[in-house]
Enzyme design. Structure first.
Site, PDB file in Angstrom:
ATOM      1  N   ASP A   5       0.844  -1.198   0.000  1.00 11.64           N
ATOM      2  CA  ASP A   5       0.000   0.000   0.000  1.00 11.64           C
ATOM      3  C   ASP A   5       0.883   1.253   0.000  1.00 11.64           C
ATOM      4  O   ASP A   5       0.623   2.215   0.730  1.00 11.64           O
ATOM      5  CB  ASP A   5      -0.959   0.004   1.195  1.00 11.64           C
ATOM      6  CG  ASP A   5      -2.033   1.080   1.096  1.00 11.64           C
ATOM      7  OD1 ASP A   5      -2.180   1.674   0.008  1.00 11.64           O
ATOM      8  OD2 ASP A   5      -2.717   1.332   2.105  1.00 11.64           O
ATOM      9  N   HIS A  53       3.205  10.892  -0.129  1.00 12.78           N
ATOM     10  CA  HIS A  53       2.591  12.216   0.018  1.00 12.78           C
ATOM     11  C   HIS A  53       3.679  13.276   0.073  1.00 12.78           C
ATOM     12  O   HIS A  53       4.838  12.989   0.383  1.00 12.78           O
ATOM     13  CB  HIS A  53       1.741  12.291   1.293  1.00 12.78           C
ATOM     14  CG  HIS A  53       0.480  11.492   1.228  1.00 12.78           C
ATOM     15  ND1 HIS A  53      -0.576  11.837   0.424  1.00 12.78           N
ATOM     16  CD2 HIS A  53       0.110  10.351   1.865  1.00 12.78           C
ATOM     17  CE1 HIS A  53      -1.557  10.950   0.566  1.00 12.78           C
ATOM     18  NE2 HIS A  53      -1.166  10.036   1.434  1.00 12.78           N
TER      19      HIS A  53
END
Length: 423
Positions: A303, A307
């Site tokens: 996953d 960011h």
């Protein structure tokens, strides 16, 4: 073009044995104790390191198109290669989303152009992952969709999921889902214990398990292959175990961070520990480990969710969900579980290469075998290495594992016999 990877150690069953590997025209041609190097173009000295099938990750986020400030296909795939991954499956959280043949074709063209590893592309289940209008499953399969997912957005309407599963089943395609009932999530960000300590809203485990239970029933009714993303709760593990016993075609993944960390590790307001689903209790973590060991959970997937610094440089209450994982997964898991005897190296490679390839019918991936593509990773199992932010190739630096001392650092990665990462 002939290459030999010499002086490496490969897994023979559960044992590491010395083998050379001959690569020709991108394929593995021989795996033998001593390969003659008279007529080869290049000899790569593996220096007694572990030579493995390239790892397979069925859950990454590359952000392009739409959020290139967070990650691009190039940087994301370079990060995957840095972590020893040679095949990855990219989620559809993109703008525009791959919800039509045109959008899917455009994204797949970018994957081929900029990716340094094999990238398989998910299509969405509904238009733009937002409403209940189903995509054209048949057309998207025909255009090369890997599977269907609305990852990040649990499908809230039961009839939408039921009809999606019916269509996917008819096409022998997989529904891969982030299970989350939004009404039971209450806008929460952390598990109950950590939420109380940090005075933020909790995201109860029931938000995950309740929707997983609904979907397992629908999977039984439709016969679809249904795959649960990033299981986090002991209750979800128990549900999957019972579903498998009942013969339902359900598989599941767990992330490195849910295996390595619990909400007890969140000591302060640090958004690098914020992900969805959240880190849960130590009893949940142990249940996930046991779920892997007994076959309830099928594989490990990162996953990988990069960011920007601005996304994460906030309170845990308001920062973006997600952490990176491609570059730290193997080394952190090897150090925590194989070095301590909880897992074997054979088991770890099974969960990170062989099993994801087998479950998702990726015949060319996941195995170090004669005749297969030379997708290979070389790991240093013996020397300690400190994970440094400066060494990340991902644009995202949002990892709680930065600064950890690990074993199993990636030395080299080859895709189709070509070196795509070298330390």
């Amino acid at each position: 073009m002939k290459r030999v990877i010499a002086n490496g150690r490969v897994l023979d069953g559960s044992k590491l044995v010395q083998r050379d590997i001959l690569i020709e025209d991108g394929l593995i041609k021989a795996i033998e104790p001593d390969i003659k190097i008279d007529d080869v173009n290049e000899v790569i000295d593996a220096k007694n390191h572990f030579v493995s099938a390239g790892l397979v990750d069925v859950h990454v986020h590359y952000r392009q198109p739409g959020q290139e400030d967070k990650e691009t296909i190039k940087t994301g795939s370079q990060a995957a290669a840095h972590g020893g991954f040679t095949t990855v499956c990219a989620m559809p959280n993109l703008t525009p989303a791959p919800d039509s043949p045109k959008h899917l074709e455009d994204i797949m063209a970018l994957n081929r152009k900029d990716g340094v590893v094999h990238i398989k592309q998910y299509a969405t289940i509904t238009t733009n992952r937002e409403d209940d209008e189903l995509v054209d499953f048949s057309a998207l399969k025909q255009d090369g969709a890997f599977a269907f997912s609305n990852d990040g957005n649990g499908i809230q309407k039961s009839s939408t999921m039921y009809e999606a599963m019916q269509q996917a089943a008819e096409l022998d395609m997989t529904i891969v889902e982030h299970v989350q009932d939004d009404e039971l999530s209450y806008g929460g960000v952390l598990n109950d214990g950590a939420a109380k300590r940090l005075h933020v809203k909790a995201m109860p485990w029931v938000s995950e398990t309740a929707q997983a239970a609904r979907d397992v029933v629908l999977a039984q009714a439709t016969g679809v292959h249904y795959h649960i993303c990033h299981a986090s709760s002991k209750h979800t593990v128990a549900l999957i175990r019972e579903a498998k016993r009942a013969g339902i075609n359900v598989t599941a993944e767990v992330t490195p961070h849910h295996l390595l960390l619990s909400d007890e590790d969140i000591k302060e307001d640090n958004s690098y520990y914020k992900m969805n689903p959240p880190l849960r209790g130590e009893d949940d973590r142990q249940a996930l480990i046991e779920g892997l060991l007994d076959g309830t959970i099928d594989m490990i997937a990162t996953d990988h969710a990069p960011h920007t610094k601005a996304d994460k440089d906030k309170s845990i209450a308001t920062a973006a969900f997600g952490i990176t994982g491609s570059e730290t997964a193997f080394s952190t898991l090897y150090t925590a579980f194989v070095k301590t005897g909880r897992f074997t190296l054979e088991q770890l490679i099974n969960w990170m290469a062989k099993k994801p390839a087998a479950v998702f019918k990726m015949k060319a991936a996941g195995n170090l075998e004669i005749g297969k593509p030379a997708d290979i990773a070389v790991f240093d199992l013996d020397e300690p290495h400190v994970i440094k932010e400066s060494e990340y190739l991902s644009k995202g630096k949002n990892s709680p594992f930065t600064g950890a001392t690990v074993f199993g650092d990636t030395v080299m990665t080859l895709v189709d016999g070509k070196v795509v990462y070298k330390k």
